[in-house]
Write a protein that holds these residues in place. Sequence first.
Motif, PDB file in Angstrom:
ATOM      1  N   GLY A   1     -25.226  36.029 -36.838  1.00  0.00           N
ATOM      2  CA  GLY A   1     -25.226  37.349 -37.475  1.00  0.00           C
ATOM      3  C   GLY A   1     -24.057  37.476 -38.429  1.00  0.00           C
ATOM      4  N   ASP A   2     -23.308  38.549 -38.294  1.00  0.00           N
ATOM      5  CA  ASP A   2     -22.158  38.798 -39.168  1.00  0.00           C
ATOM      6  C   ASP A   2     -20.868  38.200 -38.632  1.00  0.00           C
ATOM      7  OD1 ASP A   2     -23.740  40.261 -40.903  1.00  0.00           O
ATOM      8  OD2 ASP A   2     -23.326  42.162 -39.903  1.00  0.00           O
ATOM      9  N   TRP A   3     -20.918  37.460 -37.538  1.00  0.00           N
ATOM     10  CA  TRP A   3     -19.697  37.012 -36.868  1.00  0.00           C
ATOM     11  C   TRP A   3     -19.576  35.492 -36.827  1.00  0.00           C
ATOM     12  CZ3 TRP A   3     -16.036  40.449 -35.248  1.00  0.00           C
ATOM     13  CH2 TRP A   3     -16.411  41.787 -35.252  1.00  0.00           C
ATOM     14  N   THR A   4     -18.336  35.017 -36.846  1.00  0.00           N
ATOM     15  CA  THR A   4     -18.027  33.609 -36.680  1.00  0.00           C
ATOM     16  C   THR A   4     -16.943  33.475 -35.621  1.00  0.00           C
ATOM     17  OG1 THR A   4     -18.532  33.049 -38.965  1.00  0.00           O
ATOM     18  CG2 THR A   4     -17.123  31.529 -37.791  1.00  0.00           C
ATOM     19  N   LEU A   5     -17.153  32.545 -34.700  1.00  0.00           N
ATOM     20  CA  LEU A   5     -16.178  32.248 -33.651  1.00  0.00           C
ATOM     21  C   LEU A   5     -15.694  30.818 -33.836  1.00  0.00           C
ATOM     22  CD1 LEU A   5     -14.839  32.818 -30.804  1.00  0.00           C
ATOM     23  CD2 LEU A   5     -16.861  31.681 -29.873  1.00  0.00           C
ATOM     24  N   TYR A   6     -14.375  30.633 -33.809  1.00  0.00           N
ATOM     25  CA  TYR A   6     -13.769  29.302 -33.818  1.00  0.00           C
ATOM     26  C   TYR A   6     -13.074  29.092 -32.481  1.00  0.00           C
ATOM     27  CZ  TYR A   6     -14.262  29.160 -38.895  1.00  0.00           C
ATOM     28  OH  TYR A   6     -14.767  29.158 -40.174  1.00  0.00           O
TER      29      TYR A   6
END
Length: 122
Positions: free
Chosen positions: A37-42
């Motif tokens: 969606g609109d999110w990115t996790l590193y």
Amino acid sequence: MADQMPGLIFDGPGGEPRWDELNAATRSGRRRKVRSGDWTLYADIVGNFRLYNLREDPLELVDHWSDPAAADERVRQLSLPAVWQMRAEDPLPTVPGGYRLKRDPRNHLAPYRHSEGKGQSA
């Protein structure tokens, strides 16, 4: 901010930031990224996490990992790589007759187990 984010360079027009994606820190293979969606996790192998809202911050400069308002999204994003890893894991093959259980009398998982007729260990 540049010290905490290897590969972030402020040499664009007017000092705008850009990413140097080919450096020793970012190509090490010790990070994982999930985009949904609109999110990115590193995530990296030492337990550092970063969470970015791509709609509000397409350059990924504002980390929402510690933001209480992003708690639900943090949990949702963390579940994605966990589920993927379980789907991709290599299960043990089945063996005709089953596996033989092997025990070492000195095994740290069974420290109080001892053979009959022998003295108890301290």
